[in-house]
Write a protein that holds these residues in place. Structure first.
Motif, mmCIF file in Angstrom:
data_model
loop_
_atom_site.group_PDB
_atom_site.id
_atom_site.type_symbol
_atom_site.label_atom_id
_atom_site.label_comp_id
_atom_site.label_asym_id
_atom_site.label_seq_id
_atom_site.Cartn_x
_atom_site.Cartn_y
_atom_site.Cartn_z
ATOM 1 N N GLU A 85 29.991 -4.442 -23.571
ATOM 2 C CA GLU A 85 30.790 -3.229 -23.735
ATOM 3 C C GLU A 85 31.516 -2.791 -22.472
ATOM 4 N N ASP A 86 30.978 -3.047 -21.293
ATOM 5 C CA ASP A 86 31.618 -2.529 -20.091
ATOM 6 C C ASP A 86 31.755 -3.623 -19.040
ATOM 7 N N ARG A 87 32.597 -3.363 -18.043
ATOM 8 C CA ARG A 87 32.881 -4.372 -17.029
ATOM 9 C C ARG A 87 31.656 -4.739 -16.198
ATOM 10 N N PRO A 88 30.812 -3.794 -15.750
ATOM 11 C CA PRO A 88 29.618 -4.202 -15.000
ATOM 12 C C PRO A 88 28.742 -5.185 -15.766
ATOM 13 N N ALA A 89 28.544 -4.922 -17.069
ATOM 14 C CA ALA A 89 27.733 -5.836 -17.872
ATOM 15 C C ALA A 89 28.411 -7.195 -17.991
ATOM 16 N N PHE A 90 29.725 -7.186 -18.138
ATOM 17 C CA PHE A 90 30.474 -8.436 -18.246
ATOM 18 C C PHE A 90 30.391 -9.224 -16.937
ATOM 19 N N GLU A 91 30.511 -8.546 -15.809
ATOM 20 C CA GLU A 91 30.442 -9.226 -14.521
ATOM 21 C C GLU A 91 29.065 -9.815 -14.271
ATOM 22 N N ARG A 92 28.016 -9.115 -14.704
ATOM 23 C CA ARG A 92 26.663 -9.674 -14.572
ATOM 24 C C ARG A 92 26.539 -10.950 -15.400
ATOM 25 N N LEU A 93 27.115 -10.930 -16.590
ATOM 26 C CA LEU A 93 27.054 -12.095 -17.468
ATOM 27 C C LEU A 93 27.799 -13.272 -16.863
ATOM 28 N N THR A 94 29.008 -13.023 -16.375
ATOM 29 C CA THR A 94 29.795 -14.120 -15.832
ATOM 30 C C THR A 94 29.171 -14.688 -14.560
ATOM 31 N N MET A 95 28.600 -13.830 -13.720
ATOM 32 C CA MET A 95 27.950 -14.325 -12.516
ATOM 33 C C MET A 95 26.755 -15.207 -12.859
ATOM 34 N N ALA A 96 26.056 -14.869 -13.931
ATOM 35 C CA ALA A 96 24.874 -15.634 -14.334
ATOM 36 C C ALA A 96 25.237 -17.041 -14.798
ATOM 37 N N HIS A 97 26.465 -17.207 -15.315
ATOM 38 C CA HIS A 97 26.838 -18.494 -15.907
ATOM 39 C C HIS A 97 27.994 -19.179 -15.203
ATOM 40 N N ARG A 98 28.477 -18.622 -14.110
ATOM 41 C CA ARG A 98 29.662 -19.173 -13.450
ATOM 42 C C ARG A 98 29.458 -20.626 -13.031
ATOM 43 N N ARG A 99 28.346 -20.917 -12.374
ATOM 44 C CA ARG A 99 28.173 -22.263 -11.832
ATOM 45 C C ARG A 99 28.010 -23.312 -12.926
ATOM 46 N N GLU A 100 27.254 -22.998 -13.957
ATOM 47 C CA GLU A 100 27.074 -24.006 -15.001
ATOM 48 C C GLU A 100 28.360 -24.225 -15.793
ATOM 49 N N LEU A 101 29.150 -23.176 -15.991
ATOM 50 C CA LEU A 101 30.431 -23.337 -16.669
ATOM 51 C C LEU A 101 31.411 -24.138 -15.810
ATOM 52 N N LYS A 102 31.370 -23.910 -14.502
ATOM 53 C CA LYS A 102 32.237 -24.676 -13.611
ATOM 54 C C LYS A 102 31.870 -26.156 -13.641
ATOM 55 N N LEU A 103 30.579 -26.457 -13.646
ATOM 56 C CA LEU A 103 30.151 -27.844 -13.732
ATOM 57 C C LEU A 103 30.573 -28.459 -15.060
ATOM 58 N N HIS A 104 30.462 -27.704 -16.149
ATOM 59 C CA HIS A 104 30.892 -28.201 -17.455
ATOM 60 C C HIS A 104 32.392 -28.510 -17.439
ATOM 61 N N CYS A 105 33.198 -27.608 -16.881
ATOM 62 C CA CYS A 105 34.644 -27.831 -16.808
ATOM 63 C C CYS A 105 34.953 -29.027 -15.906
ATOM 64 N N TYR A 106 34.187 -29.193 -14.829
ATOM 65 C CA TYR A 106 34.392 -30.353 -13.954
ATOM 66 C C TYR A 106 34.107 -31.646 -14.708
ATOM 67 N N ARG A 107 33.024 -31.694 -15.447
ATOM 68 C CA ARG A 107 32.721 -32.902 -16.212
ATOM 69 C C ARG A 107 33.826 -33.197 -17.226
ATOM 70 N N MET A 108 34.342 -32.162 -17.850
ATOM 71 C CA MET A 108 35.418 -32.354 -18.821
ATOM 72 C C MET A 108 36.693 -32.850 -18.149
ATOM 73 N N MET A 109 37.022 -32.292 -16.992
ATOM 74 C CA MET A 109 38.323 -32.532 -16.373
ATOM 75 C C MET A 109 38.300 -33.590 -15.269
ATOM 76 N N GLY A 110 37.144 -33.774 -14.607
ATOM 77 C CA GLY A 110 37.081 -34.689 -13.484
ATOM 78 C C GLY A 110 37.707 -34.135 -12.220
ATOM 79 N N SER A 111 37.974 -32.827 -12.204
ATOM 80 C CA SER A 111 38.657 -32.211 -11.081
ATOM 81 C C SER A 111 37.969 -30.915 -10.700
#
Length: 347
Positions: free
Chosen positions: A16-42
């Motif tokens: 519902e709010d930006r603080p909650a959203f930022e907590r969520l994104t910080m919790a998953h940023r690294r694993e999502l970045k690794l997933h995108c790297y595996r997909m893209m190779g970059s």
């Protein structure tokens, strides 16, 4: 979408709010970045796509009703962002070597190919916390082997949808019944994509998967120390002794690559004296030992970024060596938090 492997936040509550959203994104940023790297190779494209994922998630947060896993919702956005980005490319995959190109004998003659898309290394400092990122029970690959440079290079050969299906099911551990909710289509279509992806990997690995490696150990550390000493002393013979007889050597963005200790030694004899000295800095990339090399040209005092080496150890020696050289090599130093010129204060 059910709660996926490694999810750490409860479902059942909309964002519902930006603080909650930022907590969520910080919790998953690294694993999502690794997933995108595996997909893209970059690495660079992965950074951009994670930002795009979070922007789309924030703008579309009203569509998330809280009944599923926020992690699964973010993976859906990220995977589709990657698929769309691949469609916009000239080529669908990045490479460590040109397909069907034989190894070079003698001098490197093919030259750099900056028009090709080369697979980039991934800093270990960017890897997610494996405690929260352990794959689910349906995963076929251990976390350590699924970040290796050879594995990422192999899955780059898959068509984008097969690549996504294999990563979601065999690496992250989502079931074939859950995955259609991320990729669309039916369970039968996902199973078909998985079968074809696994068959392609089997052409590159006798067992359909890379050789499993253990966590870094003492022997690996000693090998890295010997590698660093050889470059510090500009000891070509000492460097070659660390290679297995059947070792391979790639040097993106050059098309040339070499197989076997004699061929690799022959190449290095032609280039070893191009610099007055070498200053190696130990790093890690793709879960493997790696070294950033600074070099000093003849009659110049400065140590400048020269190349980035990713080492694949096996049985006490080096089975594969990938060396990113200019212009690719120095451009990657910033991703590993390394300066373009070494002053000594970075140690």
């Amino acid at each position: 979408m059910t709660d996926a492997p490694g999810a750490s936040e409860p479902s059942g509550r909309p964002i519902e709010d930006r603080p909650a959203f930022e907590r969520l994104t910080m919790a998953h940023r690294r694993e999502l970045k690794l997933h995108c790297y595996r997909m893209m190779g970059s690495l660079h494209e992965a950074d951009d796509l994670v930002q795009e994922t979070f922007l789309k998630a924030w703008r579309g947060r009203a569509q998330f009703d809280g009944r599923g896993s926020p992690r699964g919702w973010l993976y859906t956005i990220a995977t589709n962002a990657c698929l769309n980005a691949i469609k916009a490319r000239v080529t669908a995959h990045r490479i460590l070597e040109e397909p069907a190109r034989p190894p070079t004998e003698g001098r490197a003659a093919a030259g750099p190919a900056t028009e090709l898309s080369w697979l980039e290394p991934y800093p270990d400092a960017e890897l997610p916390d494996l405690v929260d990122g352990e794959p689910g029970p349906d995963a076929r690959y251990e976390t350590q082997e699924a970040v290796r440079l050879a594995f990422v290079a192999a899955i780059q050969l898959l068509p984008p949808r097969q690549r996504a299906a294999l990563l979601l099911c065999d690496v992250l551990g989502w079931s074939a019944a859950e995955t259609p909710q991320l990729l669309g289509g039916s369970t039968a279509s996902i199973n078909s994509a998985l079968q074809r992806a696994r068959a392609t990997l089997a052409q590159h690995y006798p067992t359909g998967r890379p050789l499993q490696r253990s966590q870094p150990n003492r022997d690996e550390g000693l090998l890295l120390e010997r590698y660093i000493r050889a470059w510090q002393a500009a000891n070509l013979d000492g460097f070659i002794e660390l290679l297995r007889e059947d070792a391979t050597y790639h040097m993106p963005p050059w098309r040339d690559w070499y197989r076997g200790r004699p061929a690799i030694q022959g190449f290095f004899r032609t280039v070893w004296s191009n610099f007055a000295g070498y200053l190696p800095v130990a790093i890690r990339a793709n879960g493997q030992p790696a070294v950033a090399i600074y070099a000093r040209r003849h009659q110049e005092p400065e140590w400048r970024a020269q190349s980035l080496h990713v080492i694949e150890p096996a049985d006490g020696g080096i089975a594969s060596l990938t060396v990113y050289v200019g212009p690719l090599g120095p451009d990657l130093f910033a991703a590993f938090s390394l300066p373009p010129v070494w002053s000594g204060s970075e140690a």
